[in-house]
Structure formats: structure tokens, C-alpha cells
Design an enzyme around this catalytic site. Structure first.
Site, PDB file in Angstrom:
ATOM      1  N   ASP A  34       0.716  -1.139   0.087  1.00 38.04           N
ATOM      2  CA  ASP A  34      -0.063  -0.014   0.099  1.00 38.04           C
ATOM      3  C   ASP A  34       0.846   1.079   0.066  1.00 38.04           C
ATOM      4  O   ASP A  34       1.611   1.647   1.033  1.00 38.04           O
ATOM      5  CB  ASP A  34      -0.805  -0.057   1.051  1.00 38.04           C
ATOM      6  CG  ASP A  34      -1.605   1.097   1.466  1.00 38.04           C
ATOM      7  OD1 ASP A  34      -1.665   2.154   0.595  1.00 38.04           O
ATOM      8  OD2 ASP A  34      -2.526   1.287   2.269  1.00 38.04           O
ATOM      9  N   THR A  99      -0.081  11.958 -15.947  1.00 36.49           N
ATOM     10  CA  THR A  99      -1.137  11.819 -16.740  1.00 36.49           C
ATOM     11  C   THR A  99      -1.345  12.994 -17.681  1.00 36.49           C
ATOM     12  O   THR A  99      -1.003  14.209 -17.362  1.00 36.49           O
ATOM     13  CB  THR A  99      -2.323  11.652 -16.001  1.00 36.49           C
ATOM     14  OG1 THR A  99      -3.548  11.949 -16.888  1.00 36.49           O
ATOM     15  CG2 THR A  99      -2.660  12.682 -14.885  1.00 36.49           C
ATOM     16  N   TYR A 123      -8.377  14.302  -9.703  1.00 30.54           N
ATOM     17  CA  TYR A 123      -7.385  13.213 -10.015  1.00 30.54           C
ATOM     18  C   TYR A 123      -6.293  14.130 -10.761  1.00 30.54           C
ATOM     19  O   TYR A 123      -5.056  13.785 -10.356  1.00 30.54           O
ATOM     20  CB  TYR A 123      -8.047  12.337 -11.327  1.00 30.54           C
ATOM     21  CG  TYR A 123      -6.967  11.391 -11.814  1.00 30.54           C
ATOM     22  CD1 TYR A 123      -6.482  10.634 -11.340  1.00 30.54           C
ATOM     23  CD2 TYR A 123      -6.755  11.789 -13.234  1.00 30.54           C
ATOM     24  CE1 TYR A 123      -5.355   9.733 -11.900  1.00 30.54           C
ATOM     25  CE2 TYR A 123      -5.892  11.078 -13.992  1.00 30.54           C
ATOM     26  CZ  TYR A 123      -5.266   9.983 -13.178  1.00 30.54           C
ATOM     27  OH  TYR A 123      -4.150   9.023 -13.923  1.00 30.54           O
TER      28      TYR A 123
HETATM   29  N1  LIG Z   1      -5.432   4.354 -17.668  1.00 33.36           N
HETATM   30  C1  LIG Z   1      -5.172   5.534 -18.138  1.00 33.36           C
HETATM   31  O1  LIG Z   1      -5.971   5.928 -19.096  1.00 33.36           O
HETATM   32  C2  LIG Z   1      -4.082   6.450 -17.746  1.00 33.36           C
HETATM   33  C3  LIG Z   1      -3.858   7.749 -18.452  1.00 33.36           C
HETATM   34  C4  LIG Z   1      -2.729   8.440 -18.036  1.00 33.36           C
HETATM   35  C5  LIG Z   1      -2.116   8.154 -16.937  1.00 33.36           C
HETATM   36  N2  LIG Z   1      -2.227   6.896 -16.209  1.00 33.36           N
HETATM   37  C6  LIG Z   1      -1.397   6.655 -15.113  1.00 33.36           C
HETATM   38  O2  LIG Z   1      -0.608   5.193 -15.197  1.00 33.36           O
HETATM   39  C7  LIG Z   1      -0.412   4.494 -14.182  1.00 33.36           C
HETATM   40  C8  LIG Z   1      -1.094   3.165 -14.285  1.00 33.36           C
HETATM   41  O3  LIG Z   1      -2.511   3.330 -14.193  1.00 33.36           O
HETATM   42  P1  LIG Z   1      -3.486   2.263 -14.914  1.00 33.36           P
HETATM   43  O4  LIG Z   1      -3.978   2.487 -16.010  1.00 33.36           O
HETATM   44  O5  LIG Z   1      -2.655   1.001 -14.795  1.00 33.36           O
HETATM   45  O6  LIG Z   1      -4.534   2.148 -13.599  1.00 33.36           O
HETATM   46  P2  LIG Z   1      -5.277   0.893 -12.844  1.00 33.36           P
HETATM   47  O7  LIG Z   1      -5.278   0.023 -13.774  1.00 33.36           O
HETATM   48  O8  LIG Z   1      -6.088   1.474 -11.864  1.00 33.36           O
HETATM   49  O9  LIG Z   1      -3.837   0.467 -11.965  1.00 33.36           O
HETATM   50  C9  LIG Z   1      -3.410   1.350 -10.893  1.00 33.36           C
HETATM   51  C10 LIG Z   1      -3.134   0.025  -9.772  1.00 33.36           C
HETATM   52  O10 LIG Z   1      -2.872   0.888  -8.574  1.00 33.36           O
HETATM   53  C11 LIG Z   1      -3.300   0.316  -7.382  1.00 33.36           C
HETATM   54  N3  LIG Z   1      -3.510   0.952  -6.062  1.00 33.36           N
HETATM   55  C12 LIG Z   1      -4.581   1.930  -5.931  1.00 33.36           C
HETATM   56  N4  LIG Z   1      -4.250   2.412  -4.681  1.00 33.36           N
HETATM   57  C13 LIG Z   1      -3.220   1.857  -4.100  1.00 33.36           C
HETATM   58  C14 LIG Z   1      -2.492   2.001  -3.140  1.00 33.36           C
HETATM   59  N5  LIG Z   1      -2.520   2.937  -2.182  1.00 33.36           N
HETATM   60  N6  LIG Z   1      -1.276   1.133  -2.976  1.00 33.36           N
HETATM   61  C15 LIG Z   1      -1.002   0.451  -4.040  1.00 33.36           C
HETATM   62  N7  LIG Z   1      -1.728   0.155  -5.114  1.00 33.36           N
HETATM   63  C16 LIG Z   1      -2.786   1.098  -5.075  1.00 33.36           C
HETATM   64  C17 LIG Z   1      -4.873  -0.342  -7.956  1.00 33.36           C
HETATM   65  O11 LIG Z   1      -5.245  -1.378  -7.101  1.00 33.36           O
HETATM   66  P3  LIG Z   1      -6.820  -1.325  -6.812  1.00 33.36           P
HETATM   67  O12 LIG Z   1      -7.547  -1.865  -8.308  1.00 33.36           O
HETATM   68  O13 LIG Z   1      -7.103  -2.403  -6.206  1.00 33.36           O
HETATM   69  O14 LIG Z   1      -7.476  -0.090  -6.526  1.00 33.36           O
HETATM   70  C18 LIG Z   1      -4.534  -0.697  -9.301  1.00 33.36           C
HETATM   71  O15 LIG Z   1      -4.215  -2.003  -9.398  1.00 33.36           O
HETATM   72  C19 LIG Z   1      -1.015   5.634 -12.963  1.00 33.36           C
HETATM   73  O16 LIG Z   1      -0.192   6.366 -12.419  1.00 33.36           O
HETATM   74  C20 LIG Z   1      -2.157   6.462 -13.870  1.00 33.36           C
HETATM   75  O17 LIG Z   1      -2.382   7.543 -13.107  1.00 33.36           O
HETATM   76  C21 LIG Z   1      -3.177   6.193 -16.703  1.00 33.36           C
END
Ligand SMILES: NC(=O)c1ccc[n+]([C@@H]2O[C@H](COP(=O)([O-])OP(=O)(O)OC[C@H]3O[C@@H](n4cnc5c(N)ncnc54)[C@H](OP(=O)(O)O)[C@@H]3O)[C@@H](O)[C@H]2O)c1
Length: 278
Positions: A34, A99, A123
Site C-alpha cells: 500500500d 497523466t 485526479y
Molecule cells: N489508464 C489511463 O488511461 C491512464 C492515463 C494516464 C496516466 N495513467 C497513469 O498510469 C498509471 C497506471 O495506471 P493504470 O491505467 O494501470 O491504472 P489501474 O489499472 O487503476 O492501476 C493502478 C493500480 O494501483 C492500485 N492502487 C490503488 N491504490 C493503491 C495503493 N494505495 N497502494 C498500492 N496500489 C494501489 C490499484 O489497485 P486497486 O485496483 O485495488 O485499486 C490498481 O491496481 C497511473 O499512475 C495512472 O495515473 C493512466
């Protein structure tokens, strides 16, 4: 090389784990680490003693961040502070993700790394706060509109809706660069290999609206893109709590200027992704 991946249960994290095949990967999902708990972060990272950390954990539910402001800042801002502190103590190289939503979207041109952020959503504000937490020898990779094999995302939504009889309506007044998680993960591996520092925009090439992207997903699936109807953000029912930038196209300027390869146009990567999730 030992690589620690936070958020390893997420859409990007799972691809990053695969991209580092051949290295020793310590994949930690939220249950394993976490990032909002400083003592745990310092303990776990200290015990792992990684050479590099790819920080993928984040609170990414953009609308939920509006109402869960404290949790957004705990995970997205303080979380980066704690992971940075742990990296500093262990001497690990750190790359963290940010992001396109750090920009307000009012600019007509694509945003480059030196444009001034002005996030309009909680966000985006919490992610920008996280960017301020990293050390100078760390790396911030801003990406956008990520789609992939794992977790809920736009490609899966379009394919699910297309399997039914209902209308496919997507907004035509928000533009960005869709990015395939596997492509991004491969790029992150090169960043770790080369120990890049500073802020970088990394997206697939090709800027579209969500309406146009939905059409491209249908085309890649061999379906008729004409099924998709354009609507405006104002027509969304119910309206989304968090504002989205109208233009969040990211110019990958730092990659271009430094002569590093860009990710391909998203249309090149889409067919394989569609096949994988169909
Ligand atoms: N998806 C997009 O379109 C997008 C766009 C721009 C940037 N990003 C960035 O890319 C990165 C990866 O995002 P993603 O798309 O892979 O999103 P994701 O699928 O939501 O993955 C993020 C992970 O972080 C976990 N998490 C949440 N709170 C946490 C905590 N306190 N400690 C540890 N883990 C935690 C979540 O677990 P739970 O599922 O259990 O909450 C989830 O598995 C992030 O930094 C995001 O801001 C994503």
C-alpha cells in the site's frame, strides 16, 4: 537487475511485469504494498533492495477522486513521496507515471513537456502534486488514454457495447492519444535501461476524439465503424463529475528532440489488442 513494480495488479503494472521478463521482477499489487503507508513502503522497498522501481500504483478512478479528495492525494501525491524516499534510501532508480489530465485542455496545440500544467480535476491535481515529489534523478512519464488487455478500458467497453443492440455514442469534443499498455510498458523498460531523468510524454502516435477512437476499435474488430454516433460532452447522461480536458494530446517532444524512437500509431497496435481481448 531487480525491478520492483508497484500497482502490479493494474492495467499498466501487469504489462510492465511482463515487459521486464528476463530480469528479477518483484511485482507488488495493492495487497502487497500500500503506497499510502510510509512505514510499509520503506520496509518493503528496503527489504527488496531493488535496482529500479516502476511506480504504477495510483488512484485512477477520475470521478471518484472528486469526492474522495483525501484518498486521491494520499495515494497519488504522498504515495509518490514515500516511494521516492524509499528509492533514495536504497539507491534505486525510479520512474513514476503521470497523466495528460495535468493540463486544462484549453490549448489548441498538443501539449509538450514544458507547457504549464493547470489540472481541472482532483485526479489531475493529485497526479501533478505527485510529480512535484520526485527527485531530480528520477523520471516522470506522462501518458494518456491507456487501453490494454487487463482491467476495464475503452477498447473493452466498445467491444462489449458493440456486441449488443444498443447505440454506441461517444464524445467528439475531447481529443487525446490512445496508448496501448503493452507499448508503454516496453518503452518504460528502455527508460529503466537508460536511467532517463526528468519529465517525458509517452503515448502512441495518432490523436483522435473518443468518438473516432471507438470507430477505430470497431474497424480493428472487423465491425462497421459507422455504428458509432458522435455526441458532445454536454450531452453525456448522466454528466461525469470530473471535468476532462477537451484537448489532452501530448506532443512527445522530449523523445523526438533526443532522437529516441516514438511509439507507433495506436492503429498499428490496436488489432492485436482487439484480438487479445475478444
Ligand atoms: N489508464 C489511463 O488511461 C491512464 C492515463 C494516464 C496516466 N495513467 C497513469 O498510469 C498509471 C497506471 O495506471 P493504470 O491505467 O494501470 O491504472 P489501474 O489499472 O487503476 O492501476 C493502478 C493500480 O494501483 C492500485 N492502487 C490503488 N491504490 C493503491 C495503493 N494505495 N497502494 C498500492 N496500489 C494501489 C490499484 O489497485 P486497486 O485496483 O485495488 O485499486 C490498481 O491496481 C497511473 O499512475 C495512472 O495515473 C493512466
Amino acid at each position: 537487475m531487480r525491478v520492483l513494480v508497484t500497482g502490479a495488479g493494474g492495467m499498466v503494472g501487469r504489462e510492465v511485469v511482463e515487459a521486464f521478463a528476463g530480469h528479477e521482477v518483484v511485482a507488488l499489487d495493492r495487497a502487497g504494498l500500500d503506497v499510502g503507508d510510509r512505514a510499509t513502503v520503506l520496509d518493503v522497498v528496503g527489504a527488496t533492495a531493488p535496482d529500479a522501481i516502476v511506480h504504477c500504483a495510483a488512484m485512477t478512478a477520475v470521478d471518484a477522486c472528486e469526492t474522495e479528495r483525501d484518498r486521491a492525494f494520499l495515494v497519488n501525491a504522498l504515495g509518490v513521496r514515500f516511494v521516492t524516499e524509499a528509492a533514495r534510501r536504497t539507491g534505486a532508480y525510479l520512474v513514476t507515471l503521470s497523466t495528460d489530465y495535468v493540463f486544462d485542455g484549453t490549448q489548441t496545440e498538443p501539449y509538450h513537456e514544458w507547457d504549464t500544467p493547470n489540472p481541472t480535476s482532483v485526479y489531475g491535481q493529485s497526479k501533478l502534486a505527485g510529480e512535484f515529489e520526485v527527485d531530480l534523478d528520477c523520471c516522470v512519464v506522462r501518458t494518456s488514454w491507456v487501453v490494454g488487455r487487463f482491467g476495464a478500458n475503452m477498447v473493452k467497453t466498445v467491444l462489449r457495447l458493440a456486441a449488443g443492440d444498443g447505440a454506441l455514442r461517444f464524445v467528439d469534443d475531447q481529443r487525446g492519444c490512445p496508448t496501448v499498455a503493452a507499448d508503454l510498458a516496453g518503452m518504460l523498460r528502455t527508460f529503466v535501461d537508460d536511467r532517463l531523468t526528468g519529465t517525458w510524454h509517452v503515448t502512441n502516435q495518432g490523436a483522435v476524439s473518443w468518438f473516432e477512437f471507438a470507430g477505430e476499435v470497431l474497424r480493428a474488430a472487423g465491425a462497421d465503424p459507422a455504428r458509432v454516433e458522435p455526441i458532445s460532452t454536454a450531452e453525456l447522461d448522466p454528466p461525469r463529475p470530473a471535468p476532462r480536458p477537451a484537448n489532452s494530446v501530448l506532443d512527445n517532444r522530449a523523445l523526438r528532440l533526443s532522437g529516441r524512437p516514438l511509439l507507433p500509431d495506436f492503429r498499428e497496435s490496436l488489432p492485436a489488442l482487439v484480438r487479445a481481448v475478444q
